[in-house]
Design a protein around this motif. Structure first.
Motif, PDB file in Angstrom:
ATOM      1  N   UNK A  54      53.490  63.541  28.790  1.00 10.91           N
ATOM      2  CA  UNK A  54      53.123  62.314  29.483  1.00 10.91           C
ATOM      3  C   UNK A  54      51.624  62.270  29.739  1.00 10.91           C
ATOM      4  N   UNK A  55      51.120  61.067  29.959  1.00  4.86           N
ATOM      5  CA  UNK A  55      49.696  60.879  30.253  1.00  4.86           C
ATOM      6  C   UNK A  55      49.538  59.895  31.402  1.00  4.86           C
ATOM      7  N   UNK A  56      48.376  59.936  32.020  1.00  6.04           N
ATOM      8  CA  UNK A  56      48.042  59.013  33.100  1.00  6.04           C
ATOM      9  C   UNK A  56      46.790  58.233  32.717  1.00  6.04           C
ATOM     10  N   UNK A  57      46.835  56.923  32.916  1.00  3.69           N
ATOM     11  CA  UNK A  57      45.697  56.047  32.630  1.00  3.69           C
ATOM     12  C   UNK A  57      45.349  55.253  33.884  1.00  3.69           C
ATOM     13  N   UNK A  58      44.056  55.035  34.110  1.00  2.00           N
ATOM     14  CA  UNK A  58      43.600  54.325  35.305  1.00  2.00           C
ATOM     15  C   UNK A  58      42.539  53.300  34.935  1.00  2.00           C
ATOM     16  N   UNK A  59      42.703  52.087  35.456  1.00  2.00           N
ATOM     17  CA  UNK A  59      41.668  51.068  35.362  1.00  2.00           C
ATOM     18  C   UNK A  59      40.811  51.138  36.624  1.00  2.00           C
ATOM     19  N   UNK A  60      39.554  51.618  36.533  1.00  2.00           N
ATOM     20  CA  UNK A  60      38.690  51.654  37.716  1.00  2.00           C
ATOM     21  C   UNK A  60      38.198  50.236  38.040  1.00  2.00           C
ATOM     22  N   UNK A  61      38.370  49.833  39.301  1.00  2.00           N
ATOM     23  CA  UNK A  61      38.021  48.466  39.709  1.00  2.00           C
ATOM     24  C   UNK A  61      37.275  48.489  41.036  1.00  2.00           C
ATOM     25  N   UNK A  62      36.160  47.763  41.065  1.00  2.00           N
ATOM     26  CA  UNK A  62      35.378  47.577  42.289  1.00  2.00           C
ATOM     27  C   UNK A  62      35.656  46.166  42.802  1.00  2.00           C
ATOM     28  N   UNK A  63      36.421  46.034  43.904  1.00  2.00           N
ATOM     29  CA  UNK A  63      36.790  44.699  44.378  1.00  2.00           C
ATOM     30  C   UNK A  63      35.613  43.930  44.973  1.00  2.00           C
ATOM     31  N   UNK A  64      34.600  44.636  45.454  1.00  2.00           N
ATOM     32  CA  UNK A  64      33.453  43.952  46.051  1.00  2.00           C
ATOM     33  C   UNK A  64      32.564  43.336  44.972  1.00  2.00           C
ATOM     34  N   UNK A  65      32.282  44.090  43.921  1.00  2.00           N
ATOM     35  CA  UNK A  65      31.441  43.594  42.837  1.00  2.00           C
ATOM     36  C   UNK A  65      32.251  42.909  41.726  1.00  2.00           C
ATOM     37  N   UNK A  66      33.573  42.992  41.824  1.00  2.00           N
ATOM     38  CA  UNK A  66      34.488  42.393  40.850  1.00  2.00           C
ATOM     39  C   UNK A  66      34.166  42.897  39.446  1.00  2.00           C
ATOM     40  N   UNK A  67      34.078  44.228  39.319  1.00  2.00           N
ATOM     41  CA  UNK A  67      33.746  44.869  38.056  1.00  2.00           C
ATOM     42  C   UNK A  67      34.734  45.982  37.748  1.00  2.00           C
ATOM     43  N   UNK A  68      34.910  46.257  36.465  1.00  2.00           N
ATOM     44  CA  UNK A  68      35.733  47.378  36.030  1.00  2.00           C
ATOM     45  C   UNK A  68      34.861  48.350  35.241  1.00  2.00           C
ATOM     46  N   UNK A  69      35.361  49.558  35.060  1.00  2.00           N
ATOM     47  CA  UNK A  69      34.693  50.552  34.220  1.00  2.00           C
ATOM     48  C   UNK A  69      35.585  50.811  33.018  1.00  2.00           C
ATOM     49  N   UNK A  70      35.023  50.648  31.823  1.00  2.00           N
ATOM     50  CA  UNK A  70      35.737  50.904  30.574  1.00  2.00           C
ATOM     51  C   UNK A  70      35.021  51.997  29.800  1.00  2.00           C
ATOM     52  N   UNK A  71      35.789  52.839  29.128  1.00  2.00           N
ATOM     53  CA  UNK A  71      35.239  53.980  28.419  1.00  2.00           C
ATOM     54  C   UNK A  71      35.257  53.734  26.917  1.00  2.00           C
TER      55      UNK A  71
END
Length: 206
Positions: A54-71
């Motif tokens: 199994x694997x774990x995936x996460x979408x990093x999200x900044x609710x204040x700046x309304x931005x995500x981090x993609x790799x």
């Protein structure tokens, strides 16, 4: 009409099983049978099964700046497709024995993007390709601050070469529409964010 799920794993009879490849991953060949929907028994047939943890995936999200981090990183499986084999993906990693998905999320957030998640919200668990693989993905959205995010990451001994990008949430959604993001975990997570964005911006900034 009968309701779904009239059968379970106990209805499957595995006549024989052998490992046909053992490397970083494993491939087994199975001879099996199971009942059919019409009441008959399926003749014994063979299938190859890719044994992957199994694997774990996460979408990093900044609710204040309304931005995500993609790799962004190279993926061999996309090498022969028209799009570049450098894909935009989520923070992700294989679950080690004894680790919870939340622990994997925090470990991979640090290794792959230099991020620490202050909150993790479960999106779903899903089977990647159940026709031939055992892999289950545990999918999350994680709260981060993106002000200082971005840069180069990855473990050299695992041959990782990762660039972390900070992307406006709206732009990430457009990337799905135009095909720049074309992997399942990122698509599911970003579309989930689209549905839950207003709630997260309210709850995570409270």
């Amino acid at each position: 009409m009968p309701k779904p799920f009239q059968f379970s794993a106990s209805d499957v009879i595995v006549k024989k099983r052998e490992t046909v490849f053992q490397g970083f991953f494993r491939m087994d060949k199975l001879w099996l049978t199971h009942p059919r929907f019409d009441g008959d028994e399926m003749p014994v047939f063979t299938r190859e099964l890719f044994i992957r943890g199994d694997a774990t995936c996460v979408l990093p999200y900044d609710p204040e700046r309304d931005e995500v981090v993609l790799l962004e990183q190279f993926r061999l499986g996309a090498l022969e497709r028209e799009q570049s084999p450098w894909l935009l993906e989520l923070v992700a990693g294989m679950n080690e024995d004894g680790e919870s998905p939340e622990e994997v999320a925090q470990r991979e957030g640090q290794e792959e993007a230099g991020l620490c998640f202050s909150r993790l919200e479960k999106i779903c668990d899903y089977l990647v390709s159940p026709g031939g693989s055992t892999e289950m993905i545990h999918l999350y959205c994680g709260q981060v601050a993106t002000e200082a995010a971005g840069g180069l990451y990855g473990l050299a001994h695992e041959h990782e070469d990762i660039r972390a990008h900070v992307v406006a949430a709206e732009e990430a959604m457009r990337m799905i529409t135009d095909g720049r993001i074309n992997n399942a975990a990122a698509i599911i997570a970003i579309q989930w964010l689209q549905l839950n964005r207003s709630r997260l911006r309210e709850e995570w900034q409270a």
